[in-house]
Design an enzyme around this catalytic site. Structure first.
Site, short mmCIF file in Angstrom:
data_model
loop_
_atom_site.label_atom_id
_atom_site.label_comp_id
_atom_site.label_asym_id
_atom_site.label_seq_id
_atom_site.Cartn_x
_atom_site.Cartn_y
_atom_site.Cartn_z
N SER A 1 0.87 -1.19 0.00
CA SER A 1 0.00 0.00 0.00
C SER A 1 0.89 1.23 0.00
O SER A 1 2.04 1.16 0.47
CB SER A 1 -0.86 0.00 1.27
OG SER A 1 -1.46 1.26 1.46
N TYR B 1 -0.61 -1.05 10.65
CA TYR B 1 -0.85 -1.35 9.23
C TYR B 1 0.30 -0.83 8.36
O TYR B 1 0.81 -1.55 7.50
CB TYR B 1 -2.20 -0.71 8.81
CG TYR B 1 -2.62 -0.99 7.40
CD1 TYR B 1 -3.13 -2.23 7.03
CD2 TYR B 1 -2.53 0.00 6.42
CE1 TYR B 1 -3.54 -2.48 5.72
CE2 TYR B 1 -2.94 -0.24 5.12
CZ TYR B 1 -3.45 -1.47 4.78
OH TYR B 1 -3.85 -1.72 3.49
N1 LIG Z 1 -8.90 -0.83 -0.11
C1 LIG Z 1 -7.91 0.02 -0.09
O1 LIG Z 1 -8.09 1.25 -0.08
C2 LIG Z 1 -6.50 -0.49 -0.06
C3 LIG Z 1 -5.47 0.45 -0.15
C4 LIG Z 1 -4.15 0.01 -0.12
C5 LIG Z 1 -3.87 -1.33 -0.05
N2 LIG Z 1 -4.91 -2.23 0.03
C6 LIG Z 1 -4.55 -3.64 0.14
O2 LIG Z 1 -5.27 -4.37 -0.84
C7 LIG Z 1 -5.44 -5.72 -0.40
C8 LIG Z 1 -6.88 -6.13 -0.57
O3 LIG Z 1 -7.65 -5.32 0.29
P1 LIG Z 1 -9.18 -4.99 0.06
O4 LIG Z 1 -9.34 -3.54 0.23
O5 LIG Z 1 -9.68 -5.67 -1.16
O6 LIG Z 1 -9.78 -5.67 1.39
P2 LIG Z 1 -10.87 -6.78 1.67
O7 LIG Z 1 -12.08 -6.57 0.84
O8 LIG Z 1 -10.99 -6.83 3.15
O9 LIG Z 1 -10.16 -8.12 1.13
C9 LIG Z 1 -9.23 -8.84 1.88
C10 LIG Z 1 -9.22 -10.26 1.36
O10 LIG Z 1 -8.25 -11.00 2.11
C11 LIG Z 1 -8.85 -12.20 2.58
N3 LIG Z 1 -8.21 -12.61 3.83
C12 LIG Z 1 -8.16 -11.94 5.00
N4 LIG Z 1 -7.51 -12.67 5.93
C13 LIG Z 1 -7.15 -13.83 5.34
C14 LIG Z 1 -6.48 -15.00 5.76
N5 LIG Z 1 -6.04 -15.13 7.02
N6 LIG Z 1 -6.28 -15.99 4.87
C15 LIG Z 1 -6.73 -15.89 3.60
N7 LIG Z 1 -7.38 -14.81 3.12
C16 LIG Z 1 -7.60 -13.80 3.98
C17 LIG Z 1 -10.33 -11.84 2.76
O11 LIG Z 1 -11.15 -12.98 2.66
P3 LIG Z 1 -11.64 -13.92 3.86
O12 LIG Z 1 -12.14 -13.04 4.95
O13 LIG Z 1 -12.71 -14.73 3.19
O14 LIG Z 1 -10.47 -14.76 4.25
C18 LIG Z 1 -10.54 -10.97 1.54
O15 LIG Z 1 -10.80 -11.78 0.41
C19 LIG Z 1 -4.93 -5.72 1.06
O16 LIG Z 1 -3.61 -6.21 1.10
C20 LIG Z 1 -4.95 -4.27 1.45
O17 LIG Z 1 -4.04 -3.97 2.48
C21 LIG Z 1 -6.20 -1.85 0.03
#
Ligand SMILES: NC(=O)c1ccc[n+]([C@@H]2O[C@H](COP(=O)([O-])OP(=O)(O)OC[C@H]3O[C@@H](n4cnc5c(N)ncnc54)[C@H](OP(=O)(O)O)[C@@H]3O)[C@@H](O)[C@H]2O)c1
Length: 255
Positions: free
Chosen positions: A139, A152
């Site tokens: 990120s 984070y």
């Molecule tokens: N959204 C943003 O603004 C943003 C910005 C910068 C970076 N990011 C990064 O982008 C990535 C995706 O984030 P997102 O925003 O799409 O969040 P999200 O909707 O919460 O997705 C997270 C995913 O990770 C899975 N997950 C969580 N814990 C897990 C575990 N122990 N084992 C396997 N799977 C697991 C969740 O599924 P389950 O709960 O089904 O396991 C879900 O599919 C992350 O690395 C986040 O830090 C996001």
């Protein structure tokens, strides 16, 4: 990877958010997907939505054993894996006050430990097949320590550093390593935020930017560019100037 069509791509963390949108876009481009996260029902729904031809393979990235089991299942079905994309992360808004140390350890365990677990089980496969692609999601929050960002930011800084080390160590083995540094994307992860999220984008826009990056030779895939370039300027500021700006931002946040 110039052409996505027919490539076997393992997406870990695709039951919601960016991974979910990415699965849809990659499927449309003809990729053969391995869909992973913990919530099997969400993965099954996604697969049915995409025509049911992909492999649903639930994993918990905190567990090395869970990833070994997954790889054994995948190897039975596909002779090679072209690319693996690591997206799982836990994020909790941090108000700067003391937090439950168990929650902090959990975040570090999933966000960092999970990535190490995935790479550990994949590397022997990629080394044997003599090619592969590893993509870790960090990120822009990993560029510098942001107010309200711990732990984070610390976990995302670690992922950027980890991806850099991996790239230097693996490129001569024909293993391509990339890091994704998104700005704000509207997902269940950011739905928890009660502060303004400048230049936030929708997950399908994020997915398209990731695919452009996968197909290119870049190491860092970052988006949306207007926001990430501002963060990159913060990244290179000398520490006194950076902390001066952060003091102003904190006052603004607290109002
Ligand atoms: N959204 C943003 O603004 C943003 C910005 C910068 C970076 N990011 C990064 O982008 C990535 C995706 O984030 P997102 O925003 O799409 O969040 P999200 O909707 O919460 O997705 C997270 C995913 O990770 C899975 N997950 C969580 N814990 C897990 C575990 N122990 N084992 C396997 N799977 C697991 C969740 O599924 P389950 O709960 O089904 O396991 C879900 O599919 C992350 O690395 C986040 O830090 C996001």
């Amino acid at each position: 990877m110039k052409d996505i069509n027919g490539k076997v791509i393992w997406i870990i963390g695709c039951s919601s958010g960016i991974g979910f949108a990415l699965a849809k876009e990659l499927s449309e481009l003809g990729a053969i997907l391995i869909l992973s996260a913990r919530r099997e029902n969400k993965l099954e729904d996604l697969n049915n939505n995409l025509g049911g031809n992909h492999l649903v393979c639930p994993v918990d990235v905190e567990s090395h054993k869970s990833l070994i089991n997954a790889v054994n299942i995948i190897k039975e079905i596909y002779p090679n894996i072209d690319s693996a994309i690591f997206l799982p992360a836990i994020y909790l808004p941090h108000d700067g006050n003391k937090k439950d140390i168990k929650i902090i350890h959990k975040m570090l365990s999933v966000n960092i430990g999970g990535a190490f677990n995935m790479v550990d089980v994949l590397l022997p496969i990629f080394e044997k097949q003599k090619f592969g692609q590893i993509i870790l999601c960090a990120s822009v929050a990993g560029y510098r320590g942001l107010p309200m960002g711990q732990p984070y930011c610390a976990s995302k800084a670690a992922i950027i550093s980890y991806a850099e080390s991996l790239k230097t160590e693996l490129e001569h083995k024909n293993i391509d390593v990339k890091v994704i540094n998104p700005g704000f994307v509207r997902t269940p992860l950011t739905d928890k935020n009660d502060f303004p999220m400048p230049m936030i984008i929708e997950p399908d826009i994020a997915a398209k930017a990731i695919i452009r990056g996968i197909k290119s030779r870049v190491f860092e895939i970052h988006f949306p560019k207007k926001f990430t370039y501002i963060m990159k300027i913060l990244h290179i500021l000398p520490a006194p100037l950076y902390f001066f700006i952060m003091r102003i931002i904190q006052k603004f946040i607290k109002k």
